[in-house]
Design a protein around this motif. Structure first.
Motif, mmCIF file in Angstrom:
data_model
loop_
_atom_site.group_PDB
_atom_site.id
_atom_site.type_symbol
_atom_site.label_atom_id
_atom_site.label_comp_id
_atom_site.label_asym_id
_atom_site.label_seq_id
_atom_site.Cartn_x
_atom_site.Cartn_y
_atom_site.Cartn_z
ATOM 1 N N MET A 283 0.816 -1.186 0.000
ATOM 2 C CA MET A 283 0.000 0.000 0.000
ATOM 3 C C MET A 283 0.867 1.260 0.000
ATOM 4 S SD MET A 283 -2.994 1.334 2.541
ATOM 5 C CE MET A 283 -2.034 1.442 4.012
ATOM 6 N N SER A 284 1.969 1.232 0.689
ATOM 7 C CA SER A 284 2.836 2.395 0.787
ATOM 8 C C SER A 284 3.330 2.847 -0.583
ATOM 9 C CB SER A 284 4.024 2.078 1.687
ATOM 10 O OG SER A 284 4.885 3.177 1.745
ATOM 11 N N GLN A 285 3.627 1.890 -1.460
ATOM 12 C CA GLN A 285 4.142 2.236 -2.783
ATOM 13 C C GLN A 285 3.086 2.969 -3.621
ATOM 14 O OE1 GLN A 285 5.601 -1.080 -5.028
ATOM 15 N NE2 GLN A 285 6.364 0.202 -6.676
ATOM 16 N N VAL A 286 1.838 2.513 -3.583
ATOM 17 C CA VAL A 286 0.807 3.195 -4.366
ATOM 18 C C VAL A 286 0.514 4.578 -3.793
ATOM 19 C CG1 VAL A 286 -0.274 1.107 -5.310
ATOM 20 C CG2 VAL A 286 -1.123 2.046 -3.187
ATOM 21 N N ARG A 287 0.542 4.695 -2.475
ATOM 22 C CA ARG A 287 0.335 5.997 -1.843
ATOM 23 C C ARG A 287 1.501 6.931 -2.177
ATOM 24 N NH1 ARG A 287 -0.041 6.310 4.481
ATOM 25 N NH2 ARG A 287 2.045 5.652 4.057
ATOM 26 N N ASP A 288 2.726 6.422 -2.167
ATOM 27 C CA ASP A 288 3.899 7.233 -2.510
ATOM 28 C C ASP A 288 3.836 7.704 -3.962
ATOM 29 O OD1 ASP A 288 4.830 6.930 0.064
ATOM 30 O OD2 ASP A 288 6.381 5.458 -0.461
ATOM 31 N N ASP A 289 3.340 6.833 -4.855
ATOM 32 C CA ASP A 289 3.189 7.219 -6.259
ATOM 33 C C ASP A 289 2.217 8.383 -6.381
ATOM 34 O OD1 ASP A 289 3.362 6.852 -9.247
ATOM 35 O OD2 ASP A 289 1.235 6.370 -8.950
ATOM 36 N N LEU A 290 1.090 8.283 -5.697
ATOM 37 C CA LEU A 290 0.108 9.365 -5.756
ATOM 38 C C LEU A 290 0.682 10.643 -5.151
ATOM 39 C CD1 LEU A 290 -2.661 10.449 -6.469
ATOM 40 C CD2 LEU A 290 -3.504 9.523 -4.291
ATOM 41 N N LYS A 291 1.362 10.519 -4.034
ATOM 42 C CA LYS A 291 1.992 11.686 -3.390
ATOM 43 C C LYS A 291 2.975 12.352 -4.348
ATOM 44 C CE LYS A 291 4.888 12.940 0.597
ATOM 45 N NZ LYS A 291 5.618 13.947 -0.093
#
Length: 132
Positions: free
Chosen positions: A1-9
């Protein structure tokens, strides 16, 4: 989940940073000829915004799914709005990027584009709703 959130950020940060750079560029009062000579940082900002906008709605969908926030009709509707605003903004970004010389006035007009402004406020809302 962290990777997809980081991509959006990263996408949101690139769009916000690009807009801020455009404000500074517009204030310089450069003509088209001057813009052609000093355009490398501007083209970099345009390229980063292009990359951030391309697939933005899908990135939001991934975060919403990963955080179990949806699917819901409300999220689907909001993502559709973001997708439309991002698509219109991307079209404008690509048209401006295709110019050999880019004047400050052209960038000022891009900043004033209602789709870019709407997209920024869309992203402020999404950012708050998702909680980075």
């Amino acid at each position: 989940m962290s990777q997809v959130r980081d991509d959006l950020k990263s996408r949101i940060d690139a769009i916000e940073s690009g807009y801020e750079y455009f404000l500074a560029y517009a204030a310089q009062g450069l003509s088209t000829d001057q813009g052609a000579k000093s355009g490398a940082p501007l083209r970099d900002a345009l390229g980063k915004m292009d990359a951030a906008l391309d697939g933005l709605a899908g990135s939001i969908r991934e975060v919403v799914s990963a955080r179990s926030l949806g699917p819901s009709p409300a999220w689907n509707d909001l993502i559709s709005v973001v997708e439309a605003d991002a698509g219109a903004t991307l079209a404008a970004i690509r048209l401006v990027s295709a110019r050999e010389g880019i004047s400050s006035q052209l960038i000022d007009n891009l900043n004033a584009n209602i789709h870019l402004r709407a997209l920024l406020t869309d992203l402020f809302l999404v950012d708050d709703l998702i909680g980075r």
